[in-house]
Design a protein around this motif. Structure first.
Motif, PDB file in Angstrom:
ATOM      1  N   SER A 158       0.848  -1.182   0.000  1.00 44.61           N
ATOM      2  CA  SER A 158       0.000   0.000   0.000  1.00 44.61           C
ATOM      3  C   SER A 158       0.883   1.231   0.000  1.00 44.61           C
ATOM      4  CB  SER A 158      -0.900   0.018   1.245  1.00 44.61           C
ATOM      5  OG  SER A 158      -1.697  -1.147   1.300  1.00 44.61           O
ATOM      6  N   PHE A 159       0.311   2.378  -0.347  1.00 44.33           N
ATOM      7  CA  PHE A 159       1.104   3.606  -0.461  1.00 44.33           C
ATOM      8  C   PHE A 159       1.664   4.091   0.881  1.00 44.33           C
ATOM      9  CE2 PHE A 159       1.844   4.703  -4.529  1.00 44.33           C
ATOM     10  CZ  PHE A 159       0.790   5.129  -5.315  1.00 44.33           C
ATOM     11  N   ASP A 160       1.143   3.594   2.000  1.00 41.69           N
ATOM     12  CA  ASP A 160       1.610   4.080   3.294  1.00 41.69           C
ATOM     13  C   ASP A 160       2.678   3.175   3.898  1.00 41.69           C
ATOM     14  OD1 ASP A 160       0.056   1.898   3.851  1.00 41.69           O
ATOM     15  OD2 ASP A 160      -1.032   2.822   5.510  1.00 41.69           O
ATOM     16  N   GLU A 161       3.349   2.379   3.066  1.00 36.51           N
ATOM     17  CA  GLU A 161       4.278   1.387   3.580  1.00 36.51           C
ATOM     18  C   GLU A 161       5.709   1.603   3.094  1.00 36.51           C
ATOM     19  OE1 GLU A 161       1.331  -2.429   4.211  1.00 36.51           O
ATOM     20  OE2 GLU A 161       2.248  -2.177   2.247  1.00 36.51           O
TER      21      GLU A 161
ATOM     22  N   ALA B 195       9.195  -7.308 -11.422  1.00 34.59           N
ATOM     23  CA  ALA B 195       7.872  -6.752 -11.699  1.00 34.59           C
ATOM     24  C   ALA B 195       7.655  -5.593 -10.748  1.00 34.59           C
ATOM     25  CB  ALA B 195       6.783  -7.805 -11.526  1.00 34.59           C
ATOM     26  N   LEU B 196       7.785  -4.372 -11.261  1.00 35.75           N
ATOM     27  CA  LEU B 196       7.730  -3.196 -10.408  1.00 35.75           C
ATOM     28  C   LEU B 196       6.658  -2.226 -10.888  1.00 35.75           C
ATOM     29  CD1 LEU B 196      11.572  -2.531 -10.149  1.00 35.75           C
ATOM     30  CD2 LEU B 196      10.137  -3.705  -8.481  1.00 35.75           C
ATOM     31  N   ASP B 197       5.664  -1.987 -10.051  1.00 40.60           N
ATOM     32  CA  ASP B 197       4.691  -0.946 -10.364  1.00 40.60           C
ATOM     33  C   ASP B 197       5.428   0.387 -10.328  1.00 40.60           C
ATOM     34  OD1 ASP B 197       2.739   1.248  -9.695  1.00 40.60           O
ATOM     35  OD2 ASP B 197       1.323  -0.419  -9.882  1.00 40.60           O
ATOM     36  N   PRO B 198       5.368   1.195 -11.402  1.00 39.47           N
ATOM     37  CA  PRO B 198       6.135   2.451 -11.436  1.00 39.47           C
ATOM     38  C   PRO B 198       5.860   3.357 -10.247  1.00 39.47           C
ATOM     39  CG  PRO B 198       5.229   1.960 -13.597  1.00 39.47           C
ATOM     40  CD  PRO B 198       4.616   0.969 -12.642  1.00 39.47           C
ATOM     41  N   ARG B 199       4.624   3.353  -9.753  1.00 40.92           N
ATOM     42  CA  ARG B 199       4.300   4.222  -8.613  1.00 40.92           C
ATOM     43  C   ARG B 199       5.014   3.747  -7.350  1.00 40.92           C
ATOM     44  NH1 ARG B 199      -1.966   3.369  -9.330  1.00 40.92           N
ATOM     45  NH2 ARG B 199      -1.082   1.328  -9.869  1.00 40.92           N
TER      46      ARG B 199
ATOM     47  N   LEU C 296       0.875  -2.704  -6.211  1.00 36.38           N
ATOM     48  CA  LEU C 296      -0.119  -2.133  -5.308  1.00 36.38           C
ATOM     49  C   LEU C 296      -1.282  -3.109  -5.146  1.00 36.38           C
ATOM     50  CD1 LEU C 296      -0.255   1.556  -6.532  1.00 36.38           C
ATOM     51  CD2 LEU C 296       0.906   0.661  -4.517  1.00 36.38           C
ATOM     52  N   LYS C 297      -1.948  -3.040  -3.992  1.00 32.73           N
ATOM     53  CA  LYS C 297      -3.065  -3.947  -3.748  1.00 32.73           C
ATOM     54  C   LYS C 297      -4.273  -3.641  -4.630  1.00 32.73           C
ATOM     55  CE  LYS C 297      -2.128  -5.663   0.860  1.00 32.73           C
ATOM     56  NZ  LYS C 297      -2.637  -5.890   2.227  1.00 32.73           N
ATOM     57  N   THR C 298      -4.236  -2.515  -5.320  1.00 29.69           N
ATOM     58  CA  THR C 298      -5.318  -2.167  -6.241  1.00 29.69           C
ATOM     59  C   THR C 298      -5.061  -2.708  -7.647  1.00 29.69           C
ATOM     60  OG1 THR C 298      -4.207  -0.049  -6.656  1.00 29.69           O
ATOM     61  CG2 THR C 298      -5.945  -0.080  -4.993  1.00 29.69           C
TER      62      THR C 298
ATOM     63  N   THR D  64       7.818   1.940  -7.369  1.00 32.66           N
ATOM     64  CA  THR D  64       9.251   2.093  -7.606  1.00 32.66           C
ATOM     65  C   THR D  64       9.713   3.505  -7.277  1.00 32.66           C
ATOM     66  OG1 THR D  64       9.094   0.475  -9.398  1.00 32.66           O
ATOM     67  CG2 THR D  64      11.088   1.807  -9.303  1.00 32.66           C
ATOM     68  N   ARG D  65       8.972   4.505  -7.753  1.00 34.05           N
ATOM     69  CA  ARG D  65       9.361   5.892  -7.484  1.00 34.05           C
ATOM     70  C   ARG D  65       9.381   6.171  -5.992  1.00 34.05           C
ATOM     71  NH1 ARG D  65       6.292   6.963 -12.232  1.00 34.05           N
ATOM     72  NH2 ARG D  65       4.409   7.316 -11.006  1.00 34.05           N
ATOM     73  N   ARG D  66       8.364   5.706  -5.282  1.00 29.85           N
ATOM     74  CA  ARG D  66       8.302   5.931  -3.844  1.00 29.85           C
ATOM     75  C   ARG D  66       9.446   5.214  -3.131  1.00 29.85           C
ATOM     76  NH1 ARG D  66       3.009   7.819  -1.709  1.00 29.85           N
ATOM     77  NH2 ARG D  66       3.783   6.982   0.257  1.00 29.85           N
ATOM     78  N   ALA D  67       9.695   3.959  -3.515  1.00 36.30           N
ATOM     79  CA  ALA D  67      10.717   3.176  -2.836  1.00 36.30           C
ATOM     80  C   ALA D  67      12.103   3.739  -3.080  1.00 36.30           C
ATOM     81  CB  ALA D  67      10.655   1.723  -3.303  1.00 36.30           C
ATOM     82  N   LEU D  68      12.393   4.131  -4.315  1.00 38.55           N
ATOM     83  CA  LEU D  68      13.716   4.658  -4.621  1.00 38.55           C
ATOM     84  C   LEU D  68      13.915   6.041  -3.996  1.00 38.55           C
ATOM     85  CD1 LEU D  68      14.221   3.536  -8.320  1.00 38.55           C
ATOM     86  CD2 LEU D  68      15.129   2.514  -6.236  1.00 38.55           C
ATOM     87  N   ALA D  69      12.839   6.808  -3.917  1.00 35.82           N
ATOM     88  CA  ALA D  69      12.943   8.099  -3.235  1.00 35.82           C
ATOM     89  C   ALA D  69      13.246   7.885  -1.754  1.00 35.82           C
ATOM     90  CB  ALA D  69      11.646   8.887  -3.397  1.00 35.82           C
ATOM     91  N   ALA D  70      12.609   6.871  -1.168  1.00 37.92           N
ATOM     92  CA  ALA D  70      12.874   6.552   0.233  1.00 37.92           C
ATOM     93  C   ALA D  70      14.317   6.099   0.410  1.00 37.92           C
ATOM     94  CB  ALA D  70      11.913   5.466   0.722  1.00 37.92           C
TER      95      ALA D  70
END
Length: 217
Positions: free
Chosen positions: A83-86, A124-128, A103-105, A130-136
């Protein structure tokens, strides 16, 4: 190629049921389920699925710890549902060796494509995600203090091209087409790149590269 086999790890029975329906309706075999991380590890050892579809937040043992043990023991590849909050958990799962993130959606066709890709040895990486994870990763969010990021090794020119493709999220087939080499040759280069980086997966390699770039003066 035979149908990939999947183990579902999620503490919500309704989510597992929905995932089972989506996968089995597209020819993916669900061989088992788990409601927590300990059961996920035990069932992965007993069933040896091609892919464990792993939730990160579960009671008792979480998905990150379970992913680490499954990957270290070579029991299966792990595809995370997040999820986006993880963000912190996603970063932990990257270091643990998860092969992909969704994402779960996710819709059924994307889920099936991701499972098949991971079962075939690709990411297999959802772009949304990936961006969040790499930014983190670039900000050091969730980075375990006792794990030192290794200095990036010298890569051959071809390995660097393959790594650049990995950072772009290209599959083995896309890398082969763009670089004008065969898929087996791509797989050899990918394995070499991961070994030199000390990475457990493509996503882990990407995080190490981003973190290495951030640490350079």
């Amino acid at each position: 190629m035979s149908a990939p086999t999947v183990l579902l790890a999620d503490d919500h029975g309704a989510i597992r049921a929905g995932l089972r329906i989506m996968l089995e309706s597209h020819g993916i075999r669900v061989v088992g389920e788990a409601a927590d991380g300990d059961v996920a590890v035990r069932n992965a050892a007993a069933l040896r699925p091609d892919v464990v579809l792993m939730d990160l937040r579960m009671p008792g043992r979480d998905g990150v710890s379970a992913t680490r043990e499954i990957v270290e023991q070579g029991l299966s590849d792990v595809l995370v549902l997040t999820s986006f909050d993880e963000d912190e958990l996603v970063f932990g799962a990257i270091r643990a060796g998860a092969a992909g993130f969704l994402l779960k959606t996710v819709d059924a066709s994307s889920l099936v494509a991701a499972v098949r890709a991971v079962a075939a040895g690709e990411g297999a990486l959802d772009p949304r995600v990936t961006r969040r994870a790499l930014a983190a990763a670039a900000q050091g969010v969730g980075s375990p203090p006792d794990i030192a990021t290794p200095a990036l090794p010298e890569l051959t020119s071809r390995e660097q091209e393959v790594l650049d493709g990995i950072l772009q999220g290209w599959s083995n087939a896309q890398l082969a087409q763009r670089l004008g080499i065969s898929v087996p040759t791509v797989k050899t280069h990918v394995s070499s790149v991961l070994a030199k980086l000390g990475a457990r997966s493509r996503s882990h390699a990407a995080a190490l590269v981003r973190d290495g770039d951030r640490r350079r003066p």
